[in-house]
Design an enzyme around this catalytic site. Sequence first.
Site, PDB file in Angstrom:
ATOM      1  N   THR A 131      -1.311  -2.951  -1.225  1.00  0.00           N
ATOM      2  CA  THR A 131      -0.282  -2.697  -2.229  1.00  0.00           C
ATOM      3  C   THR A 131       0.195  -1.240  -2.190  1.00  0.00           C
ATOM      4  O   THR A 131       1.403  -1.002  -2.253  1.00  0.00           O
ATOM      5  CB  THR A 131      -0.790  -3.095  -3.631  1.00  0.00           C
ATOM      6  OG1 THR A 131      -1.135  -4.486  -3.606  1.00  0.00           O
ATOM      7  CG2 THR A 131       0.266  -2.850  -4.698  1.00  0.00           C
ATOM      8  N   GLU A 142       9.302   3.145  -2.052  1.00  0.00           N
ATOM      9  CA  GLU A 142       9.749   4.498  -2.384  1.00  0.00           C
ATOM     10  C   GLU A 142      10.572   5.089  -1.243  1.00  0.00           C
ATOM     11  O   GLU A 142      11.608   5.711  -1.476  1.00  0.00           O
ATOM     12  CB  GLU A 142       8.557   5.409  -2.683  1.00  0.00           C
ATOM     13  CG  GLU A 142       7.979   5.208  -4.047  1.00  0.00           C
ATOM     14  CD  GLU A 142       7.173   6.410  -4.492  1.00  0.00           C
ATOM     15  OE1 GLU A 142       7.766   7.374  -5.005  1.00  0.00           O
ATOM     16  OE2 GLU A 142       5.939   6.375  -4.314  1.00  0.00           O
ATOM     17  N   HIS A 158       3.066  -7.574  -6.201  1.00  0.00           N
ATOM     18  CA  HIS A 158       2.776  -7.836  -4.781  1.00  0.00           C
ATOM     19  C   HIS A 158       2.373  -9.303  -4.730  1.00  0.00           C
ATOM     20  O   HIS A 158       1.273  -9.658  -5.143  1.00  0.00           O
ATOM     21  CB  HIS A 158       1.672  -6.910  -4.310  1.00  0.00           C
ATOM     22  CG  HIS A 158       1.494  -6.884  -2.834  1.00  0.00           C
ATOM     23  ND1 HIS A 158       0.672  -5.974  -2.219  1.00  0.00           N
ATOM     24  CD2 HIS A 158       2.017  -7.633  -1.837  1.00  0.00           C
ATOM     25  CE1 HIS A 158       0.694  -6.170  -0.908  1.00  0.00           C
ATOM     26  NE2 HIS A 158       1.501  -7.184  -0.658  1.00  0.00           N
TER      27      HIS A 158
END
Length: 131
Positions: A35, A43, A69
Amino acid sequence: MKPIPIGTKGTHAKIVAAVDLASHLDPSLAAVLSTPTMVAMMEQAAIEAIKPFLDDGESSVGMTIEVSHTAATPPGHRARAEAEVVKVEGRRLEFSVRAFDDLEQIGSGTHRRAVIDAAKFNERLKPKQKN
């Protein structure tokens, strides 16, 4: 900073390698995309989306990220993250983020970033620097 239009998109992709796996963080975990790696890819996609709009000396910092996730990705798959600007409030930006592997969507959520003056930001950090 130049105006950033709603709908501006960025992507980031990589082939999932051993260092990207949850088991790299802790051997007791599954050998699938971690994750934290997926979040970092999201990002980076957001950063790529806004790079063309930043002036010299500007950068951005992450403020929040809230993601799910939802599917596992084994090594060797190509993972891809996408970010789309959905809200702009001055220097604060909100993105819709999603991630995929070779077969399906593996994650989604919301990410917020702020555009900063890098020199001023670094100056504010000086009191926290350890010698």
